[in-house]
Design a protein around this motif. Structure first.
Motif, mmCIF file in Angstrom:
data_model
loop_
_atom_site.group_PDB
_atom_site.id
_atom_site.type_symbol
_atom_site.label_atom_id
_atom_site.label_comp_id
_atom_site.label_asym_id
_atom_site.label_seq_id
_atom_site.Cartn_x
_atom_site.Cartn_y
_atom_site.Cartn_z
ATOM 1 N N TYR A 1 18.744 -2.595 -56.097
ATOM 2 C CA TYR A 1 19.513 -3.045 -54.925
ATOM 3 C C TYR A 1 18.730 -3.555 -53.623
ATOM 4 C CZ TYR A 1 23.279 -4.545 -51.807
ATOM 5 O OH TYR A 1 24.208 -5.195 -50.961
ATOM 6 N N ARG B 1 29.530 7.087 -55.988
ATOM 7 C CA ARG B 1 28.436 6.201 -55.521
ATOM 8 C C ARG B 1 28.459 5.035 -56.458
ATOM 9 N NH1 ARG B 1 24.272 9.326 -52.377
ATOM 10 N NH2 ARG B 1 25.209 11.305 -52.452
ATOM 11 N N LEU C 1 29.805 -3.389 -54.398
ATOM 12 C CA LEU C 1 28.830 -4.025 -53.673
ATOM 13 C C LEU C 1 28.071 -4.786 -54.296
ATOM 14 C CD1 LEU C 1 27.660 -3.316 -50.649
ATOM 15 C CD2 LEU C 1 26.167 -1.889 -51.556
ATOM 16 N N ASN D 1 42.460 13.430 -49.500
ATOM 17 C CA ASN D 1 41.782 13.284 -48.120
ATOM 18 C C ASN D 1 42.257 11.773 -47.492
ATOM 19 O OD1 ASN D 1 39.960 12.516 -45.943
ATOM 20 N ND2 ASN D 1 38.217 12.843 -47.109
ATOM 21 N N THR E 1 19.554 12.921 -48.019
ATOM 22 C CA THR E 1 18.795 12.426 -49.304
ATOM 23 C C THR E 1 18.737 10.728 -49.130
ATOM 24 O OG1 THR E 1 20.548 12.308 -50.692
ATOM 25 C CG2 THR E 1 19.336 14.327 -50.604
ATOM 26 N N PRO F 1 22.057 0.723 -50.659
ATOM 27 C CA PRO F 1 23.316 0.501 -50.698
ATOM 28 C C PRO F 1 24.383 1.392 -50.192
ATOM 29 C CG PRO F 1 22.256 0.885 -52.985
ATOM 30 C CD PRO F 1 21.121 1.008 -51.664
ATOM 31 N N MET F 2 24.308 2.681 -50.201
ATOM 32 C CA MET F 2 25.259 3.516 -49.733
ATOM 33 C C MET F 2 25.248 3.464 -47.961
ATOM 34 S SD MET F 2 26.939 4.650 -52.012
ATOM 35 C CE MET F 2 26.535 3.277 -53.095
ATOM 36 N N ILE G 1 27.729 0.837 -47.532
ATOM 37 C CA ILE G 1 28.855 0.910 -47.501
ATOM 38 C C ILE G 1 29.527 1.868 -46.462
ATOM 39 C CG2 ILE G 1 30.608 2.400 -49.061
ATOM 40 C CD1 ILE G 1 30.140 0.185 -50.349
ATOM 41 N N ASP H 1 26.591 11.532 -47.613
ATOM 42 C CA ASP H 1 26.199 12.025 -48.831
ATOM 43 C C ASP H 1 26.969 13.287 -49.525
ATOM 44 O OD1 ASP H 1 23.985 10.947 -49.864
ATOM 45 O OD2 ASP H 1 22.496 12.174 -48.688
ATOM 46 N N HIS I 1 30.051 13.611 -48.796
ATOM 47 C CA HIS I 1 31.257 13.272 -49.118
ATOM 48 C C HIS I 1 31.514 12.369 -50.293
ATOM 49 C CE1 HIS I 1 35.082 11.059 -48.468
ATOM 50 N NE2 HIS I 1 34.538 9.723 -48.651
ATOM 51 N N LEU I 2 30.364 11.605 -50.788
ATOM 52 C CA LEU I 2 30.423 10.886 -51.885
ATOM 53 C C LEU I 2 30.250 11.662 -53.045
ATOM 54 C CD1 LEU I 2 27.820 8.163 -50.836
ATOM 55 C CD2 LEU I 2 29.965 7.840 -51.320
ATOM 56 N N GLU I 3 29.622 12.962 -52.984
ATOM 57 C CA GLU I 3 29.669 13.924 -53.995
ATOM 58 C C GLU I 3 31.000 14.567 -54.357
ATOM 59 O OE1 GLU I 3 27.128 14.185 -56.133
ATOM 60 O OE2 GLU I 3 25.953 12.840 -55.015
ATOM 61 N N THR J 1 34.775 13.929 -52.595
ATOM 62 C CA THR J 1 35.861 13.100 -51.738
ATOM 63 C C THR J 1 36.587 13.872 -50.854
ATOM 64 O OG1 THR J 1 37.075 12.507 -53.897
ATOM 65 C CG2 THR J 1 35.569 10.851 -52.741
ATOM 66 N N ARG J 2 36.925 15.198 -51.392
ATOM 67 C CA ARG J 2 37.789 15.835 -50.377
ATOM 68 C C ARG J 2 37.368 16.325 -49.067
ATOM 69 N NH1 ARG J 2 38.612 20.527 -54.707
ATOM 70 N NH2 ARG J 2 36.455 20.251 -55.023
ATOM 71 N N LEU J 3 35.910 16.058 -49.134
ATOM 72 C CA LEU J 3 35.314 16.551 -47.720
ATOM 73 C C LEU J 3 35.484 15.489 -46.947
ATOM 74 C CD1 LEU J 3 31.953 18.199 -49.234
ATOM 75 C CD2 LEU J 3 33.878 19.400 -48.565
ATOM 76 N N ASP J 4 35.604 15.796 -45.752
ATOM 77 C CA ASP J 4 36.132 14.759 -44.402
ATOM 78 C C ASP J 4 34.854 14.503 -43.509
ATOM 79 O OD1 ASP J 4 36.996 13.420 -42.345
ATOM 80 O OD2 ASP J 4 37.954 15.187 -41.542
ATOM 81 N N TRP J 5 34.070 13.463 -43.821
ATOM 82 C CA TRP J 5 32.902 13.249 -43.128
ATOM 83 C C TRP J 5 33.195 12.934 -41.602
ATOM 84 C CZ3 TRP J 5 30.111 8.333 -42.261
ATOM 85 C CH2 TRP J 5 31.101 6.947 -42.687
#
Lengths: 284, 199
Positions: free
Chosen positions: A198, A224, A231, A268, B52, B58-59, B62, B175, B177-179, B181-185
């Motif tokens: 990408y 991801r 995307l 969340n 990382t 891409p991310m 997002i 990062d 959060h993407l692993e 989703t319960r974690l609040d970034w």
């Protein structure tokens, strides 16, 4: 870390030390505390294992920048193993920590000449180049290393990251291709490959989409990859100025639903709201 | 006109520090949120991004979309902070420039706070300077904004709070959060703690 543990049987302390060392994110101050306790109170009971504990003291104390402990542990080790390369590399690491990078490069070069197959030393040499900001040298050494140890997956990943920093995405992609070949069922490699594709630009978006979908067959709840699919397909649509083909549309809609469900289940609320906004953005 | 005076809120400062301390061995970065028309420019909040995959887009895209669509027109992304894993690196690389290009599409006076890794050792001392080099875009390239100054009224207290109470252990970036989703970034926990400290 409780004080009770330290006053209990030394075997428990030793076990705890080993558990801590196997963790991905090591807590070096705990390791240092446990290891130090073991060598001061139970060095005889530990038998031959005491030397490994000394080794972990060296590494942990370096991380906590307590060089006095490092030096004393190192002197114990070099008295016991005067000719050992492993100890020599530890001395090198101390030099690295103190910032004597030229001196340490000479030391590692010397070890490399005497023992061309010493992996530890080669890897340290690469990190020294990296810390001096000599990424090109690090890449060169790493390539040489990988020609000898082709199966080292972590080294391939490191090489990939170095290429990305140097903006050489083609070679970065090549590293991941190697990894995909050696382990085709690992979703992580496909994920990284998709991200590299990408980033490379529009000509490669097709293969990015392909690898993102591959990730989803291997790990359907990869956040991801779900975001990646949305995307990438929208980017392709925007580029070709065409609406999504029915097959692609189904894929994107599925990814959106899946994301909504995953977020809702996670509880969340902020995340849910942000996701809604993001999806609306794409729909526009 | 380039911004010359920047204020950073204790919350924003605490979050940046937490992020750096949690991932000391990695290159970390994040986005600065503030008011577009503020004078001095005020960094109200911070969203930590990655530890990382520095250099892949891409991310990052997002994350930018998520924040861009979440904030109202007045409050927006006003810049970016970055800390290299390598202590010696003191100037932004190509990837930083690209991110700054992207941010300045929406906010012309966007700033880059590059973390001065050496200065981090002194942050707990009273009256110490904030550990940042400020860069801004001039003639479409990133330059050190030598005249720009950054200040915070309570930076010393928030750094003590972060270090002594180990606030950094609870820091969550995109990062993480993407692993999970319960974690609040948005790190509302850190916000609450710091705000309660100053009210």
């Amino acid at each position: 870390m409780s004080k009770e543990l330290l006053s209990s049987d030394w075997r428990l302390v030793y076990e705890e030390l080993q558990v801590e060392q196997k963790k991905l994110r090591k807590n070096y101050s705990t390791i240092l505390l446990l290891a130090n306790h073991l060598v001061t109170h139970n060095s005889r009971a530990l038998g031959q294992n005491v030397w490994e504990v000394y080794e972990s003291i060296v590494l942990a104390s370096l991380d906590c920048s307590d060089y006095e402990i490092t030096t004393s542990a190192l002197s114990k080790l070099s008295a016991r193993f005067p000719k050992s390369t492993r100890v020599l590399v530890l001395k090198g690491i101390l030099l690295e920590a103190k910032g004597h990078s030229d001196e340490v490069l000479e030391l590692y070069q010397e070890i490399k000449r005497n023992e061309p197959l010493n992996r530890e030393c080669r890897k340290r040499k690469i990190t020294v180049h990296k810390s001096k900001g000599q990424n090109k040298m690090a890449i060169q050494e790493l390539c040489e290393y990988l020609s000898l140890f082709i199966g080292d997956t972590e080294a391939w990943l490191e090489l990939c990251d170095l290429y990305i920093i140097e903006l050489d995405l083609y070679n970065a992609g090549f590293c991941i291709e190697e990894l995909i070949l050696s382990n085709p069922l690992s979703y992580l490699n496909h994920l990284k490959y998709a991200e590299i594709c990408y980033t490379k630009g529009e000509e490669y978006w097709d293969s990015a989409a392909k690898h993102y979908t591959k990730v989803l067959t291997l790990k359907p709840d990869s956040i991801r990859a779900l975001f990646g699919v949305i995307l990438t397909f929208y980017a392709i649509m925007k580029m070709s100025r065409q609406n999504l083909q029915s097959k692609e549309k189904r894929m994107v809609d599925w990814a959106k639903c899946k994301l909504k469900v995953l977020y809702r289940n996670s509880g969340n609320e902020t995340g849910c709201r942000m996701l809604e906004n993001t999806i609306q953005y794409f729909d526009k | 006109m380039a911004t010359t005076s920047i204020e950073i809120s204790p919350t924003a400062y605490a979050k940046i520090l937490s992020h750096i301390l949690k991932y000391q061995h990695y290159t970390v970065n994040g986005l600065l949120i503030g008011n577009q028309n503020g004078d001095p420019l005020l960094i109200q909040d911070v969203y930590p991004l990655f530890h990382t995959g520095h250099g892949l887009s891409p991310m990052l895209e997002i994350a930018l979309i998520q924040l861009d669509t979440t904030f109202s027109s007045e409050q927006t992304i006003i810049g970016y902070y970055h800390a290299f894993e390598n202590c010696k690196q003191q100037s932004p690389d190509v990837h930083c420039e690209r991110i700054m290009d992207k941010i300045s599409e929406h906010f012309k006076q966007a700033i880059l706070l590059l973390v001065d890794n050496h200065a981090l050792t002194k942050i707990k001392e009273e009256g110490s300077k904030l550990p940042f080099h400020i860069f801004s875009r001039q003639d479409s390239s990133l330059r050190l904004a030598s005249k720009a100054q950054i200040f915070s009224n309570e930076s010393c207290i928030s750094s003590q709070e972060v270090i002594e109470k180990k606030l950094y252990e609870s820091c969550v970036d995109f990062d993480d959060h993407l692993e999970d989703t319960r974690l609040d970034w948005s790190n509302s926990k850190i916000t609450e703690l710091i705000v309660s400290k100053f009210s």
